[in-house]
Design a protein around this motif. Structure first.
Motif, PDB file in Angstrom:
ATOM      1  N   ALA A  53      -3.270  -4.346  -3.514  1.00 32.23           N
ATOM      2  CA  ALA A  53      -4.112  -3.574  -2.071  1.00 32.23           C
ATOM      3  C   ALA A  53      -3.330  -2.685  -1.128  1.00 32.23           C
ATOM      4  CB  ALA A  53      -5.102  -4.566  -2.058  1.00 32.23           C
ATOM      5  N   PHE A  54      -2.951  -3.574  -0.717  1.00 36.55           N
ATOM      6  CA  PHE A  54      -2.856  -2.949   0.535  1.00 36.55           C
ATOM      7  C   PHE A  54      -0.774  -1.851   0.255  1.00 36.55           C
ATOM      8  CE2 PHE A  54      -4.269  -7.393   2.066  1.00 36.55           C
ATOM      9  CZ  PHE A  54      -4.680  -7.083   3.394  1.00 36.55           C
ATOM     10  N   VAL A  55      -0.128  -2.617  -0.251  1.00 36.25           N
ATOM     11  CA  VAL A  55       0.770  -1.076  -1.316  1.00 36.25           C
ATOM     12  C   VAL A  55       0.419   0.027  -0.966  1.00 36.25           C
ATOM     13  CG1 VAL A  55       2.422  -0.818  -3.053  1.00 36.25           C
ATOM     14  CG2 VAL A  55       2.275  -2.713  -2.200  1.00 36.25           C
ATOM     15  N   ILE A  56      -0.972  -0.202  -1.945  1.00 29.89           N
ATOM     16  CA  ILE A  56      -1.986   1.128  -2.239  1.00 29.89           C
ATOM     17  C   ILE A  56      -2.736   1.706  -0.754  1.00 29.89           C
ATOM     18  CG2 ILE A  56      -4.105   1.634  -2.818  1.00 29.89           C
ATOM     19  CD1 ILE A  56      -3.600   0.809  -5.659  1.00 29.89           C
ATOM     20  N   GLY A  57      -3.057   0.938   0.396  1.00 28.24           N
ATOM     21  CA  GLY A  57      -2.778   1.184   1.253  1.00 28.24           C
ATOM     22  C   GLY A  57      -2.211   2.343   2.571  1.00 28.24           C
ATOM     23  N   GLU A  58      -0.558   1.478   2.096  1.00 23.09           N
ATOM     24  CA  GLU A  58      -0.009   1.938   2.741  1.00 23.09           C
ATOM     25  C   GLU A  58       0.225   2.931   2.125  1.00 23.09           C
ATOM     26  OE1 GLU A  58       2.208   1.164   5.228  1.00 23.09           O
ATOM     27  OE2 GLU A  58      -0.050  -0.340   5.728  1.00 23.09           O
ATOM     28  N   ILE A  59       0.719   3.306   0.406  1.00 18.07           N
ATOM     29  CA  ILE A  59       0.933   4.556  -0.064  1.00 18.07           C
ATOM     30  C   ILE A  59      -0.050   6.172   0.519  1.00 18.07           C
ATOM     31  CG2 ILE A  59       1.274   5.976  -2.266  1.00 18.07           C
ATOM     32  CD1 ILE A  59       1.904   2.602  -3.207  1.00 18.07           C
ATOM     33  N   VAL A  60      -1.422   5.723   0.584  1.00 12.56           N
ATOM     34  CA  VAL A  60      -1.885   6.297   0.852  1.00 12.56           C
ATOM     35  C   VAL A  60      -2.065   6.983   2.177  1.00 12.56           C
ATOM     36  CG1 VAL A  60      -4.582   7.314   1.414  1.00 12.56           C
ATOM     37  CG2 VAL A  60      -3.999   5.939  -0.917  1.00 12.56           C
ATOM     38  N   GLY A  61      -1.710   6.229   3.281  1.00 12.17           N
ATOM     39  CA  GLY A  61      -1.626   6.087   4.596  1.00 12.17           C
ATOM     40  C   GLY A  61       0.035   7.010   5.200  1.00 12.17           C
ATOM     41  N   VAL A 294      -6.037   4.604   8.923  1.00  9.97           N
ATOM     42  CA  VAL A 294      -6.671   5.092   7.160  1.00  9.97           C
ATOM     43  C   VAL A 294      -6.559   3.985   5.039  1.00  9.97           C
ATOM     44  CG1 VAL A 294      -6.083   6.843   5.351  1.00  9.97           C
ATOM     45  CG2 VAL A 294      -7.226   7.554   7.401  1.00  9.97           C
ATOM     46  N   SER A 295      -5.184   3.425   6.347  1.00 11.88           N
ATOM     47  CA  SER A 295      -4.186   3.016   4.804  1.00 11.88           C
ATOM     48  C   SER A 295      -5.129   1.202   5.196  1.00 11.88           C
ATOM     49  CB  SER A 295      -2.604   1.991   5.742  1.00 11.88           C
ATOM     50  OG  SER A 295      -1.928   2.942   5.287  1.00 11.88           O
ATOM     51  N   GLN A 296      -6.007   0.868   5.983  1.00 14.41           N
ATOM     52  CA  GLN A 296      -6.064  -0.301   6.517  1.00 14.41           C
ATOM     53  C   GLN A 296      -7.477  -0.433   5.764  1.00 14.41           C
ATOM     54  OE1 GLN A 296      -6.631  -0.561  10.759  1.00 14.41           O
ATOM     55  NE2 GLN A 296      -4.663  -3.381  10.442  1.00 14.41           N
ATOM     56  N   LEU A 297      -8.207   1.324   5.791  1.00 10.82           N
ATOM     57  CA  LEU A 297      -9.865   1.135   4.951  1.00 10.82           C
ATOM     58  C   LEU A 297      -9.539   1.228   3.817  1.00 10.82           C
ATOM     59  CD1 LEU A 297     -12.548   2.381   5.031  1.00 10.82           C
ATOM     60  CD2 LEU A 297     -11.722   4.268   5.717  1.00 10.82           C
ATOM     61  N   VAL A 298      -8.702   1.531   3.053  1.00  5.32           N
ATOM     62  CA  VAL A 298      -8.309   2.478   1.254  1.00  5.32           C
ATOM     63  C   VAL A 298      -7.676   0.982   1.096  1.00  5.32           C
ATOM     64  CG1 VAL A 298      -6.459   3.214  -0.247  1.00  5.32           C
ATOM     65  CG2 VAL A 298      -7.864   4.555   1.694  1.00  5.32           C
ATOM     66  N   SER A 299      -6.841  -0.247   1.782  1.00  3.87           N
ATOM     67  CA  SER A 299      -6.394  -0.988   1.199  1.00  3.87           C
ATOM     68  C   SER A 299      -8.049  -1.958   1.023  1.00  3.87           C
ATOM     69  CB  SER A 299      -5.685  -2.215   1.908  1.00  3.87           C
ATOM     70  OG  SER A 299      -4.282  -1.277   2.001  1.00  3.87           O
ATOM     71  N   VAL A 300      -9.581  -2.243   2.448  1.00  2.00           N
ATOM     72  CA  VAL A 300      -9.834  -2.709   2.288  1.00  2.00           C
ATOM     73  C   VAL A 300     -11.327  -2.190   0.894  1.00  2.00           C
ATOM     74  CG1 VAL A 300     -12.372  -3.241   3.521  1.00  2.00           C
ATOM     75  CG2 VAL A 300     -10.114  -3.320   4.681  1.00  2.00           C
ATOM     76  N   ALA A 301     -11.120  -1.154   1.193  1.00  2.46           N
ATOM     77  CA  ALA A 301     -11.911  -0.677  -0.113  1.00  2.46           C
ATOM     78  C   ALA A 301     -11.713  -1.271  -1.185  1.00  2.46           C
ATOM     79  CB  ALA A 301     -12.097   0.799  -0.240  1.00  2.46           C
ATOM     80  N   PHE A 302     -10.471  -1.255  -2.171  1.00  2.00           N
ATOM     81  CA  PHE A 302      -9.899  -1.701  -2.657  1.00  2.00           C
ATOM     82  C   PHE A 302      -9.490  -3.039  -3.209  1.00  2.00           C
ATOM     83  CE2 PHE A 302      -6.058  -3.255  -5.906  1.00  2.00           C
ATOM     84  CZ  PHE A 302      -6.229  -2.590  -6.293  1.00  2.00           C
ATOM     85  N   LEU A 303     -10.017  -3.674  -2.150  1.00  2.00           N
ATOM     86  CA  LEU A 303     -10.246  -5.686  -2.306  1.00  2.00           C
ATOM     87  C   LEU A 303     -11.785  -5.728  -2.738  1.00  2.00           C
ATOM     88  CD1 LEU A 303      -7.878  -6.404   0.586  1.00  2.00           C
ATOM     89  CD2 LEU A 303      -7.215  -7.456  -1.719  1.00  2.00           C
TER      90      LEU A 303
END
Length: 600
Positions: A53-61, A294-303
């Motif tokens: 989830a955090f990797v995807i968030g970082e990739i998006v951000g 944005v990265s944190q929002l994407v990571s939380v949403a994925f979680l």
């Protein structure tokens, strides 16, 4: 099931859960290595999913958002992101493989262990216990109930690993942003409460369904065994209706299970989605205020999208527990059943025929009237003794006592002066053989049926036994001879042929005491006379004989006749002596002769 009983069972949901956890603890203690491997794989898989989830968030951000903003793609960053995702996916596959392989091995090892223990227990339990339990029920316990008892072990490692995943995901959300974490603090307890409610509602339904499965197996087994009676009596429709009624109950019970599960699964899928929507709404506000990236929002949403998975895994475990407890209770009832045929340590010499003594023997079946009362009789070494008496006089019970299928309530049964209870199982099996009235033939070759994997029973011994049983010429004429398959329960053989095959099986073991419980009743009288004549001529070298007899020709071959009435020895002597001195004996034998004449 009444409303009251269902409510009572629902209130026991917590008790079922506690007992289920206790059963799981026993399984873990039995297979700690496999459990540890499967849990390690599950924990690694969960940790990788949270990390993903955090990797995807970082990739998006760091990759996707800048690409849109700058209208160009950073090829090196995109390649690195793809490599990281592939590496995580590869590790997840390896972790999942380890978990599933170890969990499957654990479940099937426990299943095999239970079945071995049950089979051994069936062999140890006395005949009286088997008479109180139907074969269909015992078969269901060894198959369906064992499968139910170990089924919770399949999702157990996943559930344990996903607990770690759940804690990690919730902790990560709170660490990222406490406001978004509040959504998780509301959602997770709600999902847990839903699981508890589901377990309490599902428990009585699963337990009832497991009992109904056993009932269906009992009727099916009884119908298969009684197929001949059902067909000849024209009761196919009635038996079909009886089976259909029980199957209908099982169907309705399983539909109730499916209906509840069908309501539960969509709710479990919907709640995390609702949480994700709430996170996106709150996250948009937090993002606009600069509280999160944005990265944190994407990571939380994925979680939040994966929060349903660990709770679903726990739900699988909790959902399987009621059926598992019901199956385990039936398995445990067999393993903990009272009574056992315990053997001693004494051995016996095989050199000569055995002497059998009954000394003041009394016996009754459970909750029944006495079958034998102070029975004393002797089968002298190398002699033939015939048991004669009306139906219900205790003849077959004496035969069962002589091979220790049951033990006497009083008195003693001795073989060569040794109490049967002091002999080892091997000594008893080598020394005594019983040929029952109802023969059982395995679905195998004639050779296998007679030899029974006994090292000493080679083909020469098998043919010698067949000759004594007066069936060697029949077997020699078969296309495959000893290798002929006889079908289930010997369906390709006549009743008399099955009896003679069973007799040959006993003779191939060279017993020192041979017990024939009306074992030639389906054989032509001339063939029976030839069989008994051959046995009698060989008795001095091989075995003493105790025969439950009806025909005058059979009785006349005996050295002594023991006449029974109502479980007591009324008279003993030669056939001629009893005919002249015992009216009851004379009337019985005469009645048998008249019945045979009418049959002829």
């Amino acid at each position: 099931m009444s409303v009251t009983s269902t409510a009572d069972m629902t209130r026991t949901g917590g008790a079922v859960l506690r007992r289920g956890l206790g059963i799981l603890g026993q399984g873990i203690a039995a297979e700690p290595r496999l459990f540890s491997i499967s849990v390690a794989g599950s924990v690694l898989h969960g940790a990788l999913l949270v990390g993903n989830a955090f990797v995807i968030g970082e990739i998006v951000g760091r990759v996707v958002t800048p690409a849109f903003a700058e209208d160009r793609i950073n090829t090196a960053a995109l390649a690195l992101a793809a490599a990281v995702l592939l590496a995580i996916s590869g590790l997840r596959v390896a972790a999942m493989f380890a978990r599933r392989l170890a969990a499957g091995a654990m479940m099937f090892r426990l299943q095999a262990g239970y079945r071995e223990r049950i089979t051994r227990r069936y062999l140890e339990l006395p005949l009286a216990w088997h008479q109180r339990n139907s074969a269909g029920s015992l078969l269901s316990t060894a198959t369906s109930d064992v499968e139910a008892a170990v089924q919770p072990f399949a999702p157990l490692p996943l559930a344990v690993g996903t607990v770690v995943m759940l804690v990690g995901a919730l902790g990560s959300v709170l660490w990222t942003d406490w406001v978004l974490g509040l959504v998780g603090l509301v959602l997770v307890p709600s999902l847990f409460a839903l699981n508890i409610f589901y377990s309490r509602r599902m428990s009585p339904l699963q337990m009832r369904a497991q009992r109904l499965r056993a009932g269906v197996a009992e009727i099916a087994h009884e119908s298969f065994d009684g197929a001949l009676v059902i067909k000849t009596m024209g009761k196919e429709a009635a038996e079909t209706a009886r089976f259909a009624a029980k199957v209908g109950e099982l169907r309705d019970g399983l539909i109730r299970v499916g209906r509840l599960r069908g309501l539960f699964d969509p709710v479990m899928d919907t709640l995390p989605s609702v949480g994700t929507v709430a996170v996106l709404l709150l996250g948009t506000w937090r993002l606009s205020s600069g509280a999160i990236t944005v990265s944190q929002l994407v990571s939380v949403a994925f979680l939040f999208t994966v929060l349903a998975f660990p709770l679903r895994a726990i739900a699988w475990l909790v959902g399987d527990m009621p059926r598992g407890v019901a199956g385990y209770d039936r398995v445990h009832a067999v393993l903990a059943a009272e009574g056992s045929t315990r053997y001693g340590t004494e051995d016996l010499d095989r050199a000569v025929p055995a002497t059998l003594d009954f000394e003041d023997v009394g016996f009754r079946y459970v909750d029944g009237e006495p079958v034998l009362r102070d029975v004393s009789l002797t089968v002298p070494r190398g002699k033939t003794v015939a048991l004669v008496g009306p139906t219900g006089s205790g003849k077959s019970t004496i035969a069962s006592l002589a091979v220790r299928l049951v033990d006497p309530d009083s008195g003693t049964v001795r073989l060569d002066g040794a109490d049967l209870r002091t002999l080892t199982a091997e000594a008893l099996a080598r020394s005594v053989a019983l040929v029952p009235q109802l023969p059982f033939v395995f679905d195998d070759t004639i050779r296998a049926n007679i030899a029974l994997d006994r090292p000493a029973a080679d083909d020469a011994e098998v043919w010698a036994a067949l000759r004594l049983a007066q069936i060697d010429s029949f077997v020699a004429g078969l296309p495959e001879s000893l290798g002929t398959e006889v079908g289930e329960r010997g369906t390709s053989l006549s009743g008399g042929q099955r009896q003679r095959i069973t007799l040959a099986r006993a003779l191939a073991g060279k017993p020192r005491l041979l017990i024939l419980d009306d074992a030639t009743s389906a054989v032509d009288p001339r063939v029976e006379a030839a069989i008994l004549g051959a046995l009698r001529s060989a008795a001095g070298e091989g075995a003493s004989i105790l025969v439950v007899a009806y025909r005058r020709a059979t009785i006349a071959l005996a050295d002594e006749v023991v006449y029974l009435e109502s479980g007591r020895v009324v008279a003993r002597g030669t056939h001629t002596e009893l005919l002249a001195t015992v009216p009851g004996y004379k009337d019985l034998v005469t009645a048998y002769e008249k019945a045979e004449a009418l049959d002829d």
